[in-house]
Design an enzyme around this catalytic site. Sequence first.
Site, PDB file in Angstrom:
ATOM      1  N   SER A   1      -3.159   1.027   5.017  1.00  0.00           N
ATOM      2  CA  SER A   1      -3.494   2.448   4.808  1.00  0.00           C
ATOM      3  C   SER A   1      -2.645   2.992   3.665  1.00  0.00           C
ATOM      4  CB  SER A   1      -3.184   3.249   6.077  1.00  0.00           C
ATOM      5  OG  SER A   1      -3.318   4.635   5.829  1.00  0.00           O
TER       6      SER A   1
ATOM      7  N   TYR B   1       2.583   4.975  13.015  1.00  0.00           N
ATOM      8  CA  TYR B   1       1.390   4.526  12.282  1.00  0.00           C
ATOM      9  C   TYR B   1       1.738   4.114  10.852  1.00  0.00           C
ATOM     10  CZ  TYR B   1      -3.309   4.488  10.280  1.00  0.00           C
ATOM     11  OH  TYR B   1      -4.462   4.116   9.628  1.00  0.00           O
TER      12      TYR B   1
END
Length: 266
Positions: A140, A154
């Site tokens: 990401s 995350y």
Amino acid sequence: MNARLALVTGASSGIGAALARVYASHGYDLALTARRGDRLHALADEVRLRYGVDSLVIPADLSLVEAPEQILAAVEANGREVDALVNNAGYGLPGSYAATRWEDQRALLQVLVTAPCELAHKVLPGMIERRFGRIVNVASLAGLAPGAPGHTLYGPAKALIVRFSQALHLETQGTGVQVSALCPGFTYSEFHDVAGTRAQVSDSTPTWLWLGADEVAQAGYEAAEANRPICVTGAPNKAVAALAKLIPDEWGMALLASQSGRYRKL
Ligand SMILES: NC(=O)c1ccc[n+]([C@@H]2O[C@H](COP(=O)([O-])OP(=O)(O)OC[C@H]3O[C@@H](n4cnc5c(N)ncnc54)[C@H](OP(=O)(O)O)[C@@H]3O)[C@@H](O)[C@H]2O)c1
């Protein structure tokens, strides 16, 4: 002779389903895994009709420690080997760290970090022996930026996946195995519905920041074919990634502190 086989995790929706379609369009048979078996069967039917490729459907919950082993055992039981591994399954866990349950954080790390690393570890020797392999690790843009409040582990988990991909990319030079980390920014999928932040995110981000899952998947496939270690999708995200390298972390953290409340639940 069998076609090559691509194992795609998180193939029941979004970027994973799109990556499965891209590999199928290039003649790969598929091993499709996620928890929702009905979705996987529907995708298997679709790619058989569209591209004439076969799929193994392997429902599994990657938060369970035994899942990677079981998925690969199912592939082997069908007499197949993994030629391309797409480590895509993932989700966010919104909320401040102290307010979340450790069991949920541990499951997140299992799905985002341990399972992809284990799958890669187990398929890599065969790829090297056969002198062909592709590994696409879906990370990401968050993995290229400083840690942000509200999705505590995350970003760090995705940062590990980026660094892991870089290391593996270097280790596999000249072996026929090509490893890339795919770093999407905002992408249309079920991700923000699962996180419960859809309305918040839609209200606070301009549409030009968003890409379709198909576009992201195509970029990931092309990055692995071109043997590029990192692929950031879309021009605005590339600019953000470049900026994150240039500015001191303190500035990035200050920016995240002031802005992240717009699209994260705390
Ligand atoms: N969408 C974005 O804006 C964005 C941005 C950057 C990175 N990403 C990354 O892109 C990847 C794909 O996400 P997406 O955007 O396509 O979201 P999505 O549409 O919600 O898809 C997530 C996939 O992961 C699977 N999954 C989730 N938990 C799982 C578990 N415990 N075991 C097995 N499979 C599991 C889901 O399948 P089941 O629910 O059927 O198990 C689903 O197929 C993720 O790694 C995510 O972090 C997304």
